[in-house]
Design a protein around this motif. Structure first.
Motif, PDB file in Angstrom:
ATOM      1  N   GLY A  63      27.049 -26.840  27.051  1.00  0.00           N
ATOM      2  CA  GLY A  63      25.433 -27.155  27.369  1.00  0.00           C
ATOM      3  C   GLY A  63      24.878 -28.375  26.457  1.00  0.00           C
TER       4      GLY A  63
ATOM      5  N   ILE B 150      26.191 -31.796  27.926  1.00  0.00           N
ATOM      6  CA  ILE B 150      25.299 -32.185  29.405  1.00  0.00           C
ATOM      7  C   ILE B 150      24.263 -32.672  28.678  1.00  0.00           C
ATOM      8  N   ASN B 151      23.465 -32.162  27.702  1.00  0.00           N
ATOM      9  CA  ASN B 151      22.163 -32.685  27.215  1.00  0.00           C
ATOM     10  C   ASN B 151      22.459 -34.118  26.922  1.00  0.00           C
TER      11      ASN B 151
ATOM     12  N   ARG C 126      33.857 -29.220  36.491  1.00  0.00           N
ATOM     13  CA  ARG C 126      32.912 -28.228  35.807  1.00  0.00           C
ATOM     14  C   ARG C 126      32.987 -26.991  36.325  1.00  0.00           C
TER      15      ARG C 126
ATOM     16  N   GLN D 123      23.282 -36.909  29.445  1.00  0.00           N
ATOM     17  CA  GLN D 123      22.041 -37.050  30.415  1.00  0.00           C
ATOM     18  C   GLN D 123      21.218 -38.554  29.686  1.00  0.00           C
TER      19      GLN D 123
ATOM     20  N   SER E 186      24.810 -29.347  36.342  1.00  0.00           N
ATOM     21  CA  SER E 186      24.580 -28.394  35.065  1.00  0.00           C
ATOM     22  C   SER E 186      25.079 -26.837  35.680  1.00  0.00           C
ATOM     23  N   CYS E 187      25.144 -26.420  37.005  1.00  0.00           N
ATOM     24  CA  CYS E 187      25.408 -25.304  37.440  1.00  0.00           C
ATOM     25  C   CYS E 187      26.676 -25.139  37.809  1.00  0.00           C
TER      26      CYS E 187
ATOM     27  N   TYR F 149      19.507 -27.580  28.757  1.00  0.00           N
ATOM     28  CA  TYR F 149      20.239 -28.333  29.574  1.00  0.00           C
ATOM     29  C   TYR F 149      19.588 -29.475  30.073  1.00  0.00           C
ATOM     30  N   TYR F 150      18.336 -29.613  29.827  1.00  0.00           N
ATOM     31  CA  TYR F 150      17.267 -30.600  30.319  1.00  0.00           C
ATOM     32  C   TYR F 150      16.272 -31.243  29.290  1.00  0.00           C
TER      33      TYR F 150
ATOM     34  N   ALA G  40      19.498 -24.201  37.148  1.00  0.00           N
ATOM     35  CA  ALA G  40      20.116 -25.514  37.499  1.00  0.00           C
ATOM     36  C   ALA G  40      19.323 -26.244  38.734  1.00  0.00           C
TER      37      ALA G  40
END
Length: 530
Positions: A65, A68-69, A147, A72, A93-94, A319-320, A453
């Motif tokens: 997690g 991926i953050n 992934r 980005q 993400s999903c 995640y964002y 996601a």
């Protein structure tokens, strides 16, 4: 003690000990008297070190997690994959969630057929292969497939890991270790955050800035594969497979410091046998028993707790974070990466401290404090974000205020929604529906993961801070649910917690059960037991 295929025969063999009626004996009666600190017992210290094997399953998910953050926020990754947004970002993400839906079909079978250790071995092996594919990705499709495979491997390893952790832990360490399992999520998250920050400085033309973090996702699975040979199998699984001598030897060696006559070992064996007898009586009961009249509240809680764990606003940051920071005017990649790394360290520290509070406070009070605090902070966060946007992000103090709310929010979240849910669910669910309840929880988690996601990045792009209002409403709903429907289970052993649940429900969920002998105080006092 010889092998046998009959539960009654096993019970007869154990019944030869002085614990002929284990239900009349309490844990404190069989613990060593005047023990020294556990860390001075070499066998117990060694066991706790080996328990890193199942714990690393959670740590690896935390790495994913946070990685991926971090990616980005990297211009190198964004450029290579053509700046994914909306659905394309949601797919990435999903991806592990897609894999979870596939892996869960086999995870339970592997753990029950071949053992907890083999579940970890197979899952970790898949993770290593998938990490290599992810690091070598030549395009968006290859990265996404990797992934998805990561999701398959992770769930195969995750399903048996808490069971192995619980079934191997020293009895008075079990509550702490079960709570700490998910806390170590932040260990992987912290490592990934600072790795992505470090590789960012390799230069905008270097693909290794994102390939290195992707490859290092194999680190924790490799650690599991390196250590799994030495960790013993679950004693409960061994007894279930009629390997009684092996199970007893493990308990004697690690829990009794080699003392063959230890009453603690007989006590533990008796409890396992009672559980197997219950399983024998209920093994043909279908999933529908979870929704019988007497279990509907438990089914509701089994679904609600994972929902709260995933849908309290934490998914926006988990995640964002890059999108959230963009929404308050913090757009520089280096600043976003530093904030990501600092947030992970902060969360890890807070979560570890909160783990020590679980035996002291009730489950309900912690959850109520958690949800009410999150609501207050999220409302302030929303207001500050709205004003900040109206002023075109020119007021830096408002941006700093939002950033402070993010850190305060995670303080509140860590009070009750990180490690506590795993402990609370095992206490709410009696043995014969525990697996069904956990399966329902995993299904809820996967469904929420799909929602987050796809909806979160699209909503953040479309309406920015206004989307926070949705989470303010959701957290309000969660507080009301906890207040009216979540009974207290503190003060009971795992076996006694079913009765505690029923008494609390009949007396009203606000009733706090006063246990004459609080097992969690025994846990606290005996945490230094050898």
């Amino acid at each position: 003690m010889s092998q046998t295929t009959n539960i009654a025969d096993i019970k007869a063999e154990v019944g030869g000990s002085h614990l002929e009626h284990p239900s009349d004996v309490k844990l404190e009666d069989v613990l060593p008297k005047n023990p020294g600190p556990w860390y001075k017992n070499s066998r117990l210290t060694y066991l706790n070190f080996l328990l890193l094997v199942p714990i690393f399953s959670s740590t690896g998910i935390g790495y994913d997690g946070s990685m991926i953050n971090g990616l980005q926020a990297q211009t190198q990754w964004q450029n290579y994959f053509n700046h994914p947004t909306g659905y394309t970002l949601g797919h990435i993400s999903c991806g592990p969630t897609y894999g979870n839906f596939i892996g869960v079909l086999f995870a339970g079978f592997i753990a029950d057929k071949w053992g907890r250790k083999w579940g970890i071995i197979i899952g970790a092996s898949i993770m290593v292969i998938a990490s290599a594919i992810q690091a070598a990705a030549q395009n968006y499709a290859m990265f996404l497939v990797a992934r998805i495979i990561i999701g398959v491997g992770s769930v195969i390893a995750i399903v048996p890991s808490p069971s192995l952790l619980s079934e191997l832990s020293y009895p008075t360490h079990r509550a702490f270790m079960t709570t700490a399992y998910n806390v170590m999520w932040y260990g992987g998250a912290t490592l990934a955050a600072w790795i992505t920050y470090g590789t960012y400085w390799m230069g905008e033309d270097s693909h290794w800035s994102w390939r290195i973090p992707s490859l290092l996702q194999a680190f924790f699975p490799l650690c599991q594969l390196a250590l799994v040979y030495w960790i013993p199998e679950s004693p409960r699984f061994l007894i279930f497979k009629d390997r009684i001598d092996e199970a007893r030897k493990i308990l004697v060696h690690f829990h009794a410091d080699g003392d063959e006559s230890s009453p603690l070992v007989d006590f533990e064996l008796s409890e396992i046998i009672q559980a197997l007898e219950m399983e024998k009586q209920t093994k043909n009961v279908g999933f529908g028993v979870l929704f019988n009249k007497e279990n509907r509240r438990r089914a509701f809680i089994s679904a609600m707790v994972p929902f709260m764990q995933q849908m309290s606003g934490n998914g926006l940051v988990s995640y964002y974070l890059s999108l959230v920071l963009n929404s308050i005017g913090i757009t520089t990649a280096s600043r976003q990466l530093i904030i990501n790394g600092g947030l992970c360290i902060y969360n890890w520290g807070i979560a570890m401290v909160m783990t020590g509070f679980v035996p002291r406070f009730g489950r309900r009070p912690l959850l109520l404090i958690c949800t009410s605090s999150m609501l207050l902070i999220f409302v302030i966060w929303t207001i500050l974000s709205a004003i900040n946007q109206q002023r075109n992000f020119e007021d830096t103090s408002l941006g700093r205020g939002v950033l402070a709310m993010i850190f305060l929010y995670y303080f509140a979240y860590n009070i009750g929604l990180l490690g506590l849910p795993y402990l609370y669910l095992t206490e709410v669910l009696p043995y014969y529906i525990r697996s069904q309840g956990m399966a329902l929880g995993q299904f809820t988690t996967a469904c929420v993961g799909i929602y987050q996601a796809y909806v979160n990045p699209i909503a953040m792009d479309a309406i920015s801070w206004k989307y926070y209002i949705v989470y303010c409403v959701i957290i309000t709903f969660e507080f009301v649910i906890v207040f009216f429907f979540f009974p207290e289970t503190k003060g009971s052993t795992l076996e006694e917690s079913t009765e505690a649940f029923d008494r609390s429900v009949h007396a009203g969920v606000r009733h706090q059960k006063a246990a004459p002998a609080d097992i969690e105080m025994v846990d606290e006092k005996a945490s230094t037991a050898n």
